[in-house]
Design an enzyme around this catalytic site. Structure first.
Site, PDB file in Angstrom:
ATOM      1  N   HIS A  35      -6.991  -6.473   1.474  1.00  0.00           N
ATOM      2  CA  HIS A  35      -5.997  -5.485   1.079  1.00  0.00           C
ATOM      3  C   HIS A  35      -4.613  -5.811   1.652  1.00  0.00           C
ATOM      4  O   HIS A  35      -3.606  -5.671   0.966  1.00  0.00           O
ATOM      5  CB  HIS A  35      -6.452  -4.102   1.551  1.00  0.00           C
TER       6      HIS A  35
ATOM      7  N   SER B 258       0.837  -1.208   0.000  1.00  0.00           N
ATOM      8  CA  SER B 258       0.000   0.000   0.000  1.00  0.00           C
ATOM      9  C   SER B 258       0.868   1.253   0.000  1.00  0.00           C
ATOM     10  O   SER B 258       1.656   1.450  -0.938  1.00  0.00           O
ATOM     11  CB  SER B 258      -0.952  -0.050   1.196  1.00  0.00           C
TER      12      SER B 258
ATOM     13  N   ASP C  67      -0.589  -4.610  -3.655  1.00  0.00           N
ATOM     14  CA  ASP C  67      -1.944  -4.069  -3.628  1.00  0.00           C
ATOM     15  C   ASP C  67      -2.033  -2.551  -3.546  1.00  0.00           C
ATOM     16  O   ASP C  67      -2.745  -1.998  -2.697  1.00  0.00           O
ATOM     17  CB  ASP C  67      -2.764  -4.697  -2.498  1.00  0.00           C
TER      18      ASP C  67
END
Length: 387
Positions: free
Chosen positions: A334, A182, A207
């Site tokens: 996630h 992220s 991700d």
């Protein structure tokens, strides 16, 4: 116009179309980043009422244990050492390390997480590689002069200096694979683009995609408001993390989530260590231009995603052109490295071996002197005169 309530019952049916569209977009972002476990508004409301109530309940140890069976784990169950790396003018950065041989797998966590998000991955990799995970500025046990300066420029500088403090003194470049999740994935790209790590041999991004991230930014404040602001106990926090789908792996919740929380005074409530809402002014700077920067990196690259819907146009074209390796893990949320640590580790090992990061170059044997090379013979009916 006021924002939708972060939790509680439904509003009366007096919402404008603009309010309804904002609410729907917020729910989609929450579902995409695994903050909720249902895409329908009714499911989200029910889930949030159920899970948020856990943060406010007073639980006895027996009640908490019987409900969740989620054990809290210490960092030293997964890591060999923890040290404070002092950086003059910047601060003291908390760094976890596991393993003593092989290439360096330098891991960068996402916003709000800490280096302990890589704990189960470290356990899988440390027999063959040196796994390093730092708490970024404003996170975990790192302390800086300005914990609220989460700009991409400042944090990439932190990362480079910590790497140089640990590995920059060696005579030969230290083979390094940068892995980021992220926000950490974006920072890994910016660090690679800066070309300040001499031994950088690969980048893995988990991700995060520019197009999806930028599209989600207008709704992220609502996502943050939807989570509890405090917990009455660690058991309540762990129950909430698993119930809400924030972490699907109970063991991982037990080691990662406690490092994300802080307690101002004994017996007081637990609150979030990192005020993510305060980092809002820096969000666009993390992600704008990320796809082109990723594709331009002069090292092998891998993008690990939970779904193809996260690919934007630039990455779709780049993937079709073979500019990077794309792997999908649709069963994870996630935080892929937390939900599927074994598979994540396997993909990292395969990437390291495929590009021989930290390994000697492959030697292709040559034919001995005087031996004529054997050429392939074309066969088939087209070349058979008797056919």
């Amino acid at each position: 116009m006021s924002d939708p309530p972060p939790m509680g019952g439904f509003r009366p049916p007096t919402l404008t179309n603009k309010q309804l569209n904002l609410r729907k977009q917020t729910l989609l972002v929450q579902q995409k980043y695994s903050v909720m476990d249902s895409v329908t508004e009714e499911g989200v409301e029910t889930s949030m009422q159920k899970c948020s109530s856990l943060s406010l309940e007073e639980q006895s140890p027996q009640q908490a244990s019987s409900r969740s069976h989620i054990q809290q784990h210490s960092w030293d169950e997964y890591w060999d050492s923890k040290q404070q790396v002092e950086m003059p003018g910047r601060g003291a950065f908390n760094v976890y390390q596991a393993g003593s041989t092989g290439a360096v797998v330098f891991c960068l966590h996402g916003g709000g997480y800490t280096g302990l998000t890589w704990s189960l991955v470290a356990r899988q990799l440390k027999d063959r590689y040196r796994v390093v995970a730092m708490d970024l500025r404003g996170h975990g046990e790192t302390s800086t002069a300005d914990d609220l300066d989460l700009s991409a420029q400042t944090m990439t500088g932190d990362i480079v200096q910590v790497w140089q403090a640990l590995f920059g003194g060696s005579t030969n470049p230290t083979p390094t694979l940068l892995v980021g999740h992220s926000m950490g994935g974006a920072l890994a790209v910016w660090v690679g683009a800066g070309k300040q790590i001499a031994g950088l041999d690969g980048v893995v991004v988990i991700d995060v995609v520019e197009g999806t991230a930028l599209a989600a930014l207008p709704h992220m404040m609502n996502v943050l408001r939807a989570r509890p602001s405090m917990f009455q106990s660690m058991h309540a926090a762990l129950d909430w993390a698993v119930c809400s789908g924030t972490c699907k792996n109970k063991e991982m919740a037990g080691v990662s989530l406690p490092s994300q929380l802080t307690q101002s005074f004994p017996e007081g409530p637990l609150t979030w260590r990192t005020p993510l809402a305060a980092s809002g002014p820096y969000w666009e700077g993390w992600y704008k231009g990320l796809s082109d920067a990723f594709l331009a990196l002069p090292v092998p690259k891998m993008l690990l995603l939970a779904g193809t819907d996260r690919l934007d146009k630039s990455l779709t074209i780049g993937q079709m052109q073979g500019k990077f390796q794309l792997l999908l893990m649709p069963m994870a949320g996630h935080a892929i490295q937390e939900d599927e640590p074994v598979k994540t580790s396997e993909h990292l090992q395969q990437f390291l071996h495929r590009f021989r990061i930290g390994e000697p170059p492959m030697v292709i044997p040559k034919a001995a002197r005087g031996v004529r090379p054997v050429l392939p013979v074309v066969g088939g009916s087209l070349f058979n005169r008797d056919s």
